[in-house]
Design a protein around this motif. Structure first.
Motif, mmCIF file in Angstrom:
data_model
loop_
_atom_site.group_PDB
_atom_site.id
_atom_site.type_symbol
_atom_site.label_atom_id
_atom_site.label_comp_id
_atom_site.label_asym_id
_atom_site.label_seq_id
_atom_site.Cartn_x
_atom_site.Cartn_y
_atom_site.Cartn_z
ATOM 1 N N GLU A 1 -13.765 -0.316 -0.429
ATOM 2 C CA GLU A 1 -14.927 -1.235 -0.823
ATOM 3 C C GLU A 1 -14.458 -1.487 -2.231
ATOM 4 O OE1 GLU A 1 -19.010 -2.561 -1.116
ATOM 5 O OE2 GLU A 1 -17.553 -1.608 0.503
ATOM 6 N N SER A 2 -13.439 -0.299 -3.014
ATOM 7 C CA SER A 2 -13.232 -1.298 -4.614
ATOM 8 C C SER A 2 -12.645 -2.718 -4.232
ATOM 9 C CB SER A 2 -12.566 -0.066 -4.965
ATOM 10 O OG SER A 2 -12.069 -0.185 -5.898
ATOM 11 N N GLU B 1 -15.198 -5.584 -4.099
ATOM 12 C CA GLU B 1 -15.670 -5.774 -5.282
ATOM 13 C C GLU B 1 -15.043 -6.270 -6.125
ATOM 14 O OE1 GLU B 1 -17.422 -1.732 -6.235
ATOM 15 O OE2 GLU B 1 -18.962 -1.593 -4.684
ATOM 16 N N ARG C 1 -12.947 4.741 2.987
ATOM 17 C CA ARG C 1 -13.699 3.426 3.125
ATOM 18 C C ARG C 1 -14.067 2.675 0.943
ATOM 19 N NH1 ARG C 1 -16.095 7.285 6.770
ATOM 20 N NH2 ARG C 1 -17.529 7.985 4.330
ATOM 21 N N GLU C 2 -14.624 4.022 0.522
ATOM 22 C CA GLU C 2 -13.514 4.236 -1.000
ATOM 23 C C GLU C 2 -12.674 3.412 -1.187
ATOM 24 O OE1 GLU C 2 -14.223 6.279 -4.965
ATOM 25 O OE2 GLU C 2 -14.271 7.387 -3.379
ATOM 26 N N ARG C 3 -11.785 3.026 -0.715
ATOM 27 C CA ARG C 3 -10.939 2.573 -1.339
ATOM 28 C C ARG C 3 -10.680 0.810 -0.919
ATOM 29 N NH1 ARG C 3 -4.601 4.093 -0.097
ATOM 30 N NH2 ARG C 3 -3.628 2.041 -1.014
ATOM 31 N N TRP D 1 -5.503 -4.506 1.017
ATOM 32 C CA TRP D 1 -5.959 -4.295 1.587
ATOM 33 C C TRP D 1 -5.421 -3.158 3.019
ATOM 34 C CZ3 TRP D 1 -11.609 -4.266 2.315
ATOM 35 C CH2 TRP D 1 -12.274 -4.386 3.760
ATOM 36 N N GLN E 1 -11.624 10.458 5.862
ATOM 37 C CA GLN E 1 -12.789 8.763 5.858
ATOM 38 C C GLN E 1 -13.295 8.529 5.067
ATOM 39 O OE1 GLN E 1 -11.991 7.329 8.897
ATOM 40 N NE2 GLN E 1 -10.695 8.930 9.855
ATOM 41 N N ALA E 2 -14.282 9.093 4.031
ATOM 42 C CA ALA E 2 -14.663 8.973 3.269
ATOM 43 C C ALA E 2 -13.940 8.028 1.902
ATOM 44 C CB ALA E 2 -15.401 9.741 2.311
ATOM 45 N N SER E 3 -12.747 8.433 1.564
ATOM 46 C CA SER E 3 -11.565 8.134 1.204
ATOM 47 C C SER E 3 -11.524 6.400 0.645
ATOM 48 C CB SER E 3 -10.419 9.169 0.494
ATOM 49 O OG SER E 3 -9.788 8.699 -0.145
ATOM 50 N N ASP F 1 -12.943 13.648 4.448
ATOM 51 C CA ASP F 1 -13.009 13.195 3.198
ATOM 52 C C ASP F 1 -12.316 12.839 3.116
ATOM 53 O OD1 ASP F 1 -14.087 14.754 2.171
ATOM 54 O OD2 ASP F 1 -12.962 16.900 1.537
#
Length: 1012
Positions: A755-756, A759, A751-753, A725, A747-749, A745
Motif C-alpha cells: 500500500e505504501s 501511495e 499489505r502495508e508495504r 513491488w 500478512q499485515a506487514s 503480522d
C-alpha cells in the motif's frame, strides 16, 4: 562629348588699357627689385664697416685695460720683493694702488709659507660693507693670514678709515682659506708675465670681474689684483652701433661679461655666477648666443657679417674674438636691424614709385580715348553674339567701322546668325520630343501601378505618333490579349491590370496566317511573331469589338503603326499599336523612318522593360510571402499542440493594427501604417514573430509533465516501483516457506508495504502533473521517497551514444548496484557551450542558467509551479533571441528594415521587465506592442496547449486587464481592442463555443487602483 572650355576673354578696351598700365607696372616692379637688391648689398657693406669700427674700439679698450692691469701687477711684484713682512709700507702701497685704480676691488699677495695679505677698497661700495659688517666710516679692509709664534694660523680682519686709522678688528681661527690652493696662485707659478683668469663673479662683492696675477720677483709668492668689469660694461654701453642695434661681451663659454641695461649676474647654488647669454631677456642676445654655440669653427678676430632674425625683423650680426697676448679671452657680439642701414635707399624707392604713379595718371586718359574708338564696333558685335546665344535672332544694329578686318567679320557674323536660327528651330522640335520621352521615363521609374504605367506609355506614344487611337496587347496564358484600347479621347483598361476587369479580346499569335490581313489583329500578331516594327495604310482596317461609344460613331482606321514590346532577353511580351498615326509636316501616314517612329519604338522598349520588372517584382514578392507562410506553417507543424498559433497571431495583429490605424482620437490618433509598404512590413513581422521556435525542441515547448523529455519518464519511475513491488512479493513468498507463514503480522506487514508503494507512486505521479504548488512539505516527502533504493543488475553503459557515455563517470561500480528510486545523476546535467548562446551584437539582458538542460528527476519533480525547470523556461524564452538572430541575417530592403524590431519585441513589457532586451515604454514601437497584445490573447485562448486549459473570453480578458494594470501591455491598445469588438469577432472565428462568453467591456476598461 562636351565641348572643351575656352579661356576667359577680355575686351579690346581692356587690352589697350592693360598694355599701358602693365608696362608701367613692370617698370615699377623692376625698379623695386633693383632697389631691394642694392639695399641688401648696401646694408651688408654698411654693417661690415660699422661693426669693424666698433670692434676695433672695444678691442683697443680691452687691450688698454689689460695692459694697465699687467703694469700694476709688475710694479707690485717688484715692490713686494723685499717686503714680505707685514708693515705700514705694504698697507700704504696696497691702498695707493686701490686709490689710483678705482676699478680694482682688492689687491693681495700670497706666499709659499701660506701667509696671505689682502686689502679691499670699500669706499662707495655699500654692498661690500654689508657683507663684511663694517663700521659705517670704513674705507679699507685689511685681511691677513699668518702664523703666531705658537704655530697656530689665524685670520685677522682690520677695518680702516680714510686716513688708515683703525676702527675695528676681529680675529678668526676657524677658516680653511689657503692662497696656495687658489687657481690664480697656481696659474701664476712659473709664469713670465701677468696671467688673467676667466671672468667670474667675486664672492665678496657680487660683481663680475677678472683676476690678474704675477709671481713676486723673489719667487716665494704671487701678487694678485681683483678688477671689476664695470669699466668694460660702461665702455660697451657707449659703443652703440645703430638705434636698434645690440652690443655685448661674453666669455668663451657663452656667459655674459658686459650687456648694457641688463644684469649679467644670476644666483647659482649658494653663490652667484655669470648669466649664460642664451638665458638673456633680449631675444636678439639669445639668438646671437645660439649662433655662437652652434658655430663649428673657431671665432675669428676679423668681423664677418651674417643674417639673422631680430624679433621678427631681418638683421645683420657679427661675432669677433678679442683674444690676444696679455689680454683676457673675450668674445664681442654685435647686431643691428637691416632697416637701420637702408633708410636712404627706401626713400629713393618711394620717390621712384611716386614718379611712376604720376606717369600712370597722365597715360590712362590717352589710353582710354584710343581704346574706345578701336573697341566700339567689336563691342557691338559682342552684343549681337550675346543675343544669338540667348536665341534672339531678330535683326540688330550694324557695326560701323573703318577697319576692314572688323567689317568682314561683321558680314560673316550675319550669315552665321541665319544658319544658327534654322538649326535651332529644328533642334527645339526634337528637344520637345526628347523632353516628353524623358518625362515618360521618369514617370516609369516612379510609377508602381502597372495599369497606370501602361496608360502613361500609350498616351505618350499616341502623342509622338499624332495618332487618334490605338491598343496595347500583352502576352498571357490566353495568348495575345488586349489590355488597353483607345478611340479618339476614350480609353478603356480591359484586362488583369485594372481593378474592374472587363471581357477582352485574346488571339493566339501562331494563327496569324489564318487572320484577315485587313484586321488590326493580323498586324498585331505579325509584329509579335516577326519581332519588328510595321507600318500599314489602306482603305480601312477592321477593329475588334471594344465596347467604346466611338466604335458606334463610324470610327475608321486608315493606317497602323505596330511595335512589338521586347524585354531584355529579346523575347516579345506584347504589342503597342497606334491607329491613324500621321506626319504633322505632310499629313501622310507615319513612316518607319520618321523621327516620331523612333520615339514610339523607344517608348515600346520602356514599356517592355517596365512590364518585365513588374512581373519580376511581383513574382519575388509572392515567393517571399510564400516562404514566410511556409516558415510559419513549419513552426506550427512541429507541434500538434501549437498548430495554428503562427497563423492566428498575424490575423489578430492585423485586425488590431487596422483598428488602431482608424482611431481618430486619443493617444493612438496619430498612429498610422504608411501605405502598402508599411502594412506589408507589419504583416511580415507578425508572421515571423515566432520563427525562432524552429530551433526550440518540441518536447520542451510542449512539456506537459515535469518528467517529460523525448518521452514521459514517469514510465521509467513506474517500472522502478514495479520492481520494488515485485521485490516485496518475492520477499513475501520466501517467508511463506519459512516459519512465519501463518503469522498474521506478516500478512499485515506485506499489505502495508504494498500500500505504501502504491501511495508513493500515486504521489510521484501527481507531482509529475504539475497541477499543484510544491510546498516544502511535499518536496520533503518527495525526497524521502527518492531515498528508497532498488537493485540494478545490468550495466548502465550498454547501448548508449558517445555523448551519453561522455557524461558518465570514468569508473563503473560493480554490479549489482543499489540505486535511489529518484535521483539527479551527473549524466543528466547537460552543459551549455558558448556556441549555444546568441550573437554578440544582440544586447540581450536575460539571466542564463548554468546548464543547457537538467534532466535530473528530483530537479524536475521539485519544480514549484508548472512543469518547466529554469533551464526549460530559458530555452522556451530563447526562441525570441533566435527570432532576432534569424531575422538579423536576412537582408531586408529599406521598406522592411523594421521587421526584426517589430517581431522581436512582443515579449517586452512597458515596465522594462520583459525580455530579451528589457526595453521600456519609450523604446517600444506601437507595432511591437500590437504584436504583443495579439500574442498574449491568442496564447490565453488557444485550446490546443497540452500544459494548460484554454481560458474563456472573460478569463483571458481579465488576465489581460491585470497585465495592463501592471504595465505589461499597452493600455491604449487594450482599450481599442475591446471597444472595436475585436475580441468578439476573433472569438466567433477561432474560439470554441464554450469559450465565447459575454464580457463587461466597461468593467474591464476601469483602471485598477494600482494602475490608475
Amino acid at each position: 562629348m562636351p565641348a572643351p572650355s575656352s579661356p576667359r576673354g577680355f575686351s579690346m578696351f581692356s587690352a589697350v588699357m592693360a598694355l599701358i598700365v602693365g608696362t608701367a607696372a613692370v617698370l615699377t616692379v623692376l625698379n623695386l627689385a633693383v632697389t631691394a637688391r642694392e639695399s641688401s648689398r648696401a646694408a651688408q657693406d654698411s654693417a661690415l664697416e660699422l661693426f669693424g669700427e666698433a670692434s676695433a674700439r672695444i678691442r683697443a679698450n680691452v687691450e688698454l685695460f689689460s695692459g694697465t692691469l699687467a703694469t700694476q701687477a709688475s710694479a707690485a711684484a717688484l715692490f713686494l720683493k723685499d717686503n714680505h713682512a707685514r708693515g705700514g709700507s705694504r698697507l700704504e702701497f696696497f691702498t695707493g694702488l686701490l686709490d689710483a685704480n678705482p676699478d680694482l676691488l682688492s689687491v693681495y699677495s700670497g706666499h709659499a709659507d701660506g701667509d696671505f695679505t689682502q686689502v679691499f677698497s670699500v669706499k662707495d661700495r655699500p654692498a661690500v660693507k654689508q657683507i663684511y659688517r663694517t663700521p659705517p666710516e670704513t674705507a679699507y679692509i685689511e685681511r691677513a693670514i699668518f702664523r703666531r709664534p705658537d704655530g697656530a694660523r689665524i685670520q685677522t680682519w682690520t677695518f680702516l678709515g680714510p686716513a688708515l686709522e683703525r676702527l675695528d678688528s676681529r680675529e678668526e681661527t676657524d677658516f680653511e682659506y689657503d692662497p696656495r690652493t687658489r687657481p690664480w696662485y697656481k696659474d701664476a707659478q712659473g709664469a713670465k708675465s701677468t696671467v688673467f683668469t676667466a671672468p667670474y663673479v667675486f664672492s665678496s662683492s657680487g660683481l663680475p670681474g677678472i683676476t690678474g696675477a704675477r709671481p713676486l720677483a723673489s719667487g716665494d709668492g704671487v701678487f694678485g689684483a681683483d678688477v671689476s668689469l664695470k669699466q668694460l660694461q660702461d665702455m660697451v654701453a657707449r659703443q652703440g652701433v645703430t638705434p636698434g642695434g645690440r652690443v655685448f661681451l661674453m666669455d668663451t663659454e657663452g656667459r655674459l661679461v658686459a650687456l648694457p641695461r641688463d644684469d649679467v649676474v644670476v644666483p647659482k647654488g649658494q653663490g652667484l655666477a655669470l648669466k649664460p647669454a642664451s638665458e638673456a631677456a633680449d631675444p636678439t642676445v639669445r639668438a646671437l648666443a645660439r649662433a655662437f654655440e652652434e658655430s663649428k669653427e673657431p671665432v675669428s678676430t676679423t668681423c664677418r657679417t651674417f643674417s639673422m632674425d631680430m624679433n621678427g625683423r631681418p638683421g645683420l650680426a657679427c661675432i669677433v674674438s678679442l683674444a690676444g697676448p696679455g689680454s683676457p679671452d673675450l668674445v664681442l657680439a654685435l647686431a643691428a636691424p637691416e632697416d637701420d642701414f637702408t633708410a636712404h635707399i627706401r626713400r629713393m624707392a618711394r620717390q621712384n614709385m611716386l614718379y611712376t604713379l604720376v606717369f600712370l595718371v597722365l597715360a590712362v586718359p590717352v589710353a582710354w580715348l584710343i581704346a574706345r574708338r578701336v573697341a566700339r564696333p567689336l563691342a557691338q558685335l559682342g552684343r549681337e553674339a550675346a543675343r544669338v546665344r540667348a536665341l534672339d535672332f531678330s535683326p540688330g544694329e550694324p557695326a560701323a567701322t573703318r577697319i576692314e578686318e572688323v567689317r568682314q567679320f561683321a558680314q560673316a557674323f550675319e550669315v552665321m546668325r541665319e544658319t544658327i536660327r534654322n538649326h535651332t528651330l529644328a533642334l527645339h522640335e526634337k528637344q520637345q520630343s526628347l523632353q516628353r520621352l524623358l518625362d515618360a521615363g521618369l514617370a516609369l521609374s516612379a510609377e508602381q501601378d502597372m495599369g497606370r504605367l501602361l496608360e502613361l506609355i500609350f498616351r505618350t506614344a499616341k502623342d509622338f505618333g499624332h495618332a487618334d487611337g490605338g491598343a496595347v496587347y500583352l502576352l498571357d496564358s490566353d495568348g495575345l490579349s488586349v489590355e488597353l484600347v483607345s478611340l479618339r479621347d476614350e480609353t478603356a483598361m480591359l484586362g488583369k491590370l485594372t481593378t474592374n476587369p472587363a471581357s477582352r479580346v485574346a488571339v493566339d499569335p501562331d494563327i496569324v496566317d489564318l487572320l484577315d490581313t485587313d484586321t488590326v489583329l493580323f498586324h498585331a500578331c505579325q509584329a509579335f511573331v516577326e519581332g519588328r516594327n510595321a507600318a500599314a495604310s489602306g482603305e480601312g482596317f477592321e477593329l475588334f469589338p471594344t465596347g467604346l461609344p466611338g466604335e458606334q460613331d463610324g470610327y475608321a482606321i486608315r493606317s497602323l503603326f505596330t511595335v512589338p514590346l521586347t524585354n531584355r532577353l529579346g523575347k516579345a511580351v506584347g504589342v503597342l499599336q497606334l491607329f491613324n498615326p500621321v506626319d504633322p509636316a505632310t499629313g501622310e501616314a507615319l513612316a518607319l523612318h520618321h523621327p516620331g517612329a523612333g520615339f514610339v519604338e523607344a517608348l515600346a522598349a520602356q514599356a517592355a522593360v517596365a512590364q518585365d520588372n513588374w512581373n519580376m517584382v511581383h513574382s519575388l514578392r509572392e515567393l517571399f510571402e510564400s516562404v514566410i507562410r511556409l516558415t510559419a506553417g513549419a513552426i506550427d507543424a512541429k507541434s500538434p499542440y501549437t498548430g495554428g498559433h503562427c497563423v492566428r497571431v498575424p490575423v489578430l495583429a492585423e485586425m488590431l493594427a487596422q483598428a488602431a490605424h482608424e482611431a481618430d482620437c486619443g493617444p493612438l490618433a496619430d498612429f498610422a501604417l504608411e501605405g502598402e509598404e508599411g502594412w506589408r512590413e507589419f504583416t511580415v513581422a507578425a508572421w515571423l514573430h515566432d520563427c525562432g521556435k524552429l530551433v526550440i525542441p518540441e518536447y520542451v515547448a510542449d512539456k506537459a509533465t515535469k518528467l517529460e523529455a523525448l518521452h514521459n519518464r514517469i514510465h521509467e519511475v513506474r517500472a522502478r516501483f514495479e520492481i520494488l513491488w515485485r521485490d516485496a512479493c518475492i520477499d513475501a513468498l520466501r517467508q511463506l516457506a519459512g516459519p512465519r507463514a501463518d503469522d498474521p503480522d506478516f500478512q499485515a506487514s506485506l499489505r502495508e508495504r504494498l500500500e505504501s508503494l502504491r501511495e508513493d507512486f500515486a504521489f510521484v505521479a501527481e507531482c509529475n502533473i504539475g497541477g499543484e504548488f510544491m510546498s516544502p512539505e511535499r518536496v520533503e516527502r518527495l525526497r524521502a521517497i527518492a531515498s528508497r533504493t532498488w537493485a540494478r543488475h545490468f550495466s548502465d553503459r550498454q547501448g548508449l551514444s558517445q555523448a551519453e557515455l561522455d557524461r558518465l563517470p570514468e569508473s563503473e561500480a560493480p554490479l549489482p548496484v543499489q540505486e535511489p528510486l529518484l535521483s539527479d545523476r551527473p549524466e543528466q546535467r547537460i552543459a551549455r557551450t558558448r556556441a549555444q548562446l546568441w550573437p554578440d551584437e544582440l544586447p540581450v539582458k536575460m539571466e542564463v542558467p548554468e546548464l543547457l538542460y537538467n534532466l535530473g528527476e528530483l530537479h524536475n519533480l521539485c519544480v514549484a509551479r508548472g512543469t518547466l525547470t529554469p533551464e526549460d523556461r530559458f530555452k522556451i524564452n530563447e526562441h525570441i533571441i533566435q527570432t532576432l538572430a534569424i531575422l538579423s541575417q536576412i537582408p531586408f530592403p529599406p521598406a522592411l528594415k523594421r521587421v526584426p524590431e517589430i517581431a522581436g519585441g512582443h515579449h517586452e513589457t512597458l515596465d522594462g521587465r520583459g525580455y530579451p532586451f528589457r526595453l521600456n515604454a519609450e523604446q517600444l514601437s506601437i507595432e511591437a506592442r500590437i504584436v504583443a497584445v495579439a500574442d498574449i490573447f491568442e496564447a490565453l485562448t488557444a485550446s490546443d496547449r497540452p500544459y494548460k486549459k484554454a481560458k474563456t473570453l472573460a478569463e483571458a480578458l481579465g488576465i489581460m486587464r491585470r497585465m495592463r494594470d501592471d504595465r505589461h501591455i499597452d493600455p491604449d491598445l487594450f482599450e481599442v481592442f475591446l471597444r472595436s469588438g475585436l475580441h468578439v469577432r476573433y472569438a466567433e472565428r477561432f474560439l470554441m463555443p464554450w469559450q465565447n462568453v459575454p464580457v463587461d467591456v466597461e468593467a474591464l476598461l476601469r483602471q485598477d487602483a494600482r494602475g490608475g
